[in-house]
Structure formats: C-alpha cells, structure tokens
Design a protein around this motif. Structure first.
Motif, mmCIF file in Angstrom:
data_model
loop_
_atom_site.group_PDB
_atom_site.id
_atom_site.type_symbol
_atom_site.label_atom_id
_atom_site.label_comp_id
_atom_site.label_asym_id
_atom_site.label_seq_id
_atom_site.Cartn_x
_atom_site.Cartn_y
_atom_site.Cartn_z
ATOM 1 N N GLY A 70 37.697 57.562 62.644
ATOM 2 C CA GLY A 70 37.083 58.679 63.356
ATOM 3 C C GLY A 70 38.037 59.847 63.535
ATOM 4 N N ILE A 71 39.267 59.549 63.884
ATOM 5 C CA ILE A 71 40.261 60.622 64.051
ATOM 6 C C ILE A 71 40.608 61.233 62.700
ATOM 7 N N TYR A 72 40.672 60.402 61.669
ATOM 8 C CA TYR A 72 40.945 60.890 60.313
ATOM 9 C C TYR A 72 39.879 61.910 59.900
ATOM 10 N N LEU A 73 38.632 61.614 60.201
ATOM 11 C CA LEU A 73 37.561 62.560 59.878
ATOM 12 C C LEU A 73 37.628 63.799 60.769
ATOM 13 N N MET A 74 38.053 63.617 62.036
ATOM 14 C CA MET A 74 38.167 64.758 62.948
ATOM 15 C C MET A 74 39.205 65.772 62.483
#
Length: 115
Positions: A70-74
C-alpha cells in the motif's frame, strides 16, 4: 555567415541523488509506527481468530506485505526519494513489528481461548 553563436541547451538537473536526511528519518519513523500499529491490530485479530503455529506467522507476513504494498503504491512505485534505500520500504521495522505482533497475538489468544 552566422552572427549569433549557438548556445547549448542547459542540462536537466538530476535531483535523484539529493536527499533531506531529516525527511528520510521522519519517513522511516512513520513507517515503523505504521508497521507496529498494523502488527498490533493483526496480532489481536489473529489471537481472536485462534490462529496458531505457522498460520499465525503467515498472517503477520501477509499484513506486513499488504502495508508495504500500500505504501509502495502511495509513493508512486518510486520509494527511493522517500527512503535511504528503496528496499527499506519492504524490510525496515519487521523485527519490531513481529515482536509487537507476537505479544498481542498471544495475549488475545489467551484471553479469548484459554480464559
């Protein structure tokens, strides 16, 4: 006969190697807080659901992977400007998160299934 000299275009500035150490440290701390929070919540859920053995550890790694993804996509799939090393997004704070996970996993398992 050219009277003007041709000027070379200005090279584009590359900011990929310019980092603000205080911002990177802040991002690492924030990632650790998020990882520990998710570990606590998933540890409580695993304990309440009665997961034991490898199933419990699998649940930890799934939730940790989901947080990192999720953070990678953020960050737009480019973690390098936000962290010292791009792999820190996936590996930093795993040990601390696992200790919190195990604590709450066993606590809630004992509360729900033993007492």
């Amino acid at each position: 006969s050219r009277s003007r000299t041709m000027e070379a275009p200005e090279p584009e500035l590359d900011f990929s190697e310019v980092f603000a150490a205080d911002k990177i440290a802040f991002n690492s701390r924030s990632l650790n807080y998020c990882r520990i929070f998710v570990a606590i919540i998933s540890g409580c859920a695993s304990g309440i659901l009665g997961l034991t053995g490898l199933a419990g550890f699998f649940a930890f790694f799934v939730t940790t992977l989901a947080l990192s993804a999720g953070i990678y996509l953020m960050v737009g799939c480019q973690p390098k400007p936000y962290f010292k090393v791009g792999t820190d997004l996936w590996t930093e704070g795993i040990k601390d998160g696992m200790m919190s996970y195990i604590l709450f996993w066993t606590l809630f398992y004992d509360i729900v299934h033993i007492y």
